[in-house]
Scaffold this motif. Structure first.
Motif, short mmCIF file in Angstrom:
data_model
loop_
_atom_site.label_atom_id
_atom_site.label_comp_id
_atom_site.label_asym_id
_atom_site.label_seq_id
_atom_site.Cartn_x
_atom_site.Cartn_y
_atom_site.Cartn_z
N PHE A 60 2.12 12.74 -4.25
CA PHE A 60 2.74 13.88 -5.21
C PHE A 60 2.28 13.84 -6.60
O PHE A 60 2.19 14.99 -7.25
N LEU B 141 -0.90 16.43 -5.57
CA LEU B 141 -0.30 17.62 -5.68
C LEU B 141 -0.03 18.07 -7.52
O LEU B 141 0.63 19.01 -7.70
N GLY C 80 2.36 16.39 -9.46
CA GLY C 80 3.59 16.31 -9.66
C GLY C 80 3.89 15.33 -10.66
O GLY C 80 2.97 14.47 -11.23
N CYS D 116 5.91 12.14 3.21
CA CYS D 116 4.41 12.31 2.99
C CYS D 116 3.91 11.38 3.95
O CYS D 116 4.37 10.45 4.18
N SER E 110 9.24 21.40 -0.22
CA SER E 110 8.19 22.08 -1.22
C SER E 110 7.10 23.00 -0.75
O SER E 110 6.33 22.39 0.00
N HIS F 109 3.74 24.04 -2.80
CA HIS F 109 2.93 23.25 -3.95
C HIS F 109 2.73 24.73 -4.89
O HIS F 109 2.44 25.83 -4.75
N ASN G 20 5.60 20.35 -10.08
CA ASN G 20 4.85 21.37 -9.74
C ASN G 20 4.84 21.97 -8.38
O ASN G 20 4.09 22.18 -7.54
N THR G 21 6.16 22.38 -7.83
CA THR G 21 6.52 22.57 -6.90
C THR G 21 7.52 23.89 -6.76
O THR G 21 8.11 24.14 -7.75
#
Length: 254
Positions: free
Chosen positions: A31, A35, A37, A113, A148, A150, A228-229
């Motif tokens: 995450f 990604l 986050g 995940c 989510s 991305h 950030n999702t």
């Protein structure tokens, strides 16, 4: 030719601080590193993605016995644990009143995940089977949680979000709604103008799996700039789940 042995998977609930930390470490890799986050309690020095809910939750861990590493996680919150935690994680993004009003037994899922090396294989199925056993053991009626996309540019996500809105919106009695101050409409493209193929291709595989199992989405998305999702709330009725599975089994048998 040298054939690699298939992974030897083991699934269990975390039963120690060290195991919870191992889950938080994998979450950090996925995450935060992968990604982009973040969040107020992320520990960058120790590389742990953690939050205030972790101590109250069950952490379902998937191990590959060969490496003895945690390679998959799910975070689970039952009603009595939610009471202790002061509510459900999703409640900060969605008004969960419709779910509470059903009087049915809830289970919140989150932070799912997998380690990149195990994606696209059978790893996720092992987590799902363990989740099914957990659901049966705790007599859960409704599963829900935020999942989510991305990124936070809703314009880029107009096709998949609109597809979810038009085709998979929860029936009124289960239709949770994103909170007003963060409400982002998912009705961005009319049904007639949808590019369904592009839309479904842009839906993350985890969300696709929930939909295949009979899942619905709540109304409106929640744009989470910290993480950030762009989040949608998924709801699954376990009765529907069982019917789907039975139908699939029957189709294969016929």
């Amino acid at each position: 030719m040298h054939h690699q042995a298939p992974p030897d998977f083991q699934v269990k609930l975390a039963s120690s601080k060290a195991e919870v930390r191992a889950a938080q470490r994998l979450r950090y890799d996925v995450f935060v590193d992968e990604l982009g986050g973040g969040g107020p309690m992320v520990d960058h020095a120790a590389r742990l993605e953690q939050d205030a809910f972790d101590p109250f939750m069950d952490h379902l861990l998937l191990f590959d016995r060969a490496g003895d590493n945690v390679i998959g996680v799910y975070r689970l919150l039952r009603p009595e644990m939610a009471t202790a935690a002061g509510g459900y994680y999703s409640a900060s993004e969605y008004d969960l009143t419709p779910l509470h009003q059903t009087g049915r037994r809830l289970l919140e899922l989150g932070r799912s995940c997998l380690h990149p090396a195990y994606r696209g294989g059978t790893a996720m199925q092992h987590l799902w089977h363990a989740l099914a056993r957990y659901v049966a053991k705790h007599r859960i009626d409704l599963l829900f949680g935020v999942a989510s996309f991305h990124g936070t540019n809703v314009h880029d996500l107009a096709n998949p979000l609109s597809l979810l809105h038009h085709r998979y919106l929860a029936p009124p009695h289960l239709r949770v709604k994103a909170h007003k101050d963060h409400y982002q409409s998912m009705d961005l493209i009319s049904e007639g103008n949808l590019d369904r193929k592009a839309g479904i291709l842009a839906v993350p595989s985890l969300i696709k799996a929930y939909l295949r199992l009979g899942g619905y989405v709540g109304k409106g998305a929640f744009v989470d700039h910290d993480f950030n999702t762009t989040d949608v709330c998924l709801i699954m009725d376990t009765k529907r789940l069982v019917e789907r599975r039975m139908r699939l089994a029957l189709d294969r048998a016929l």
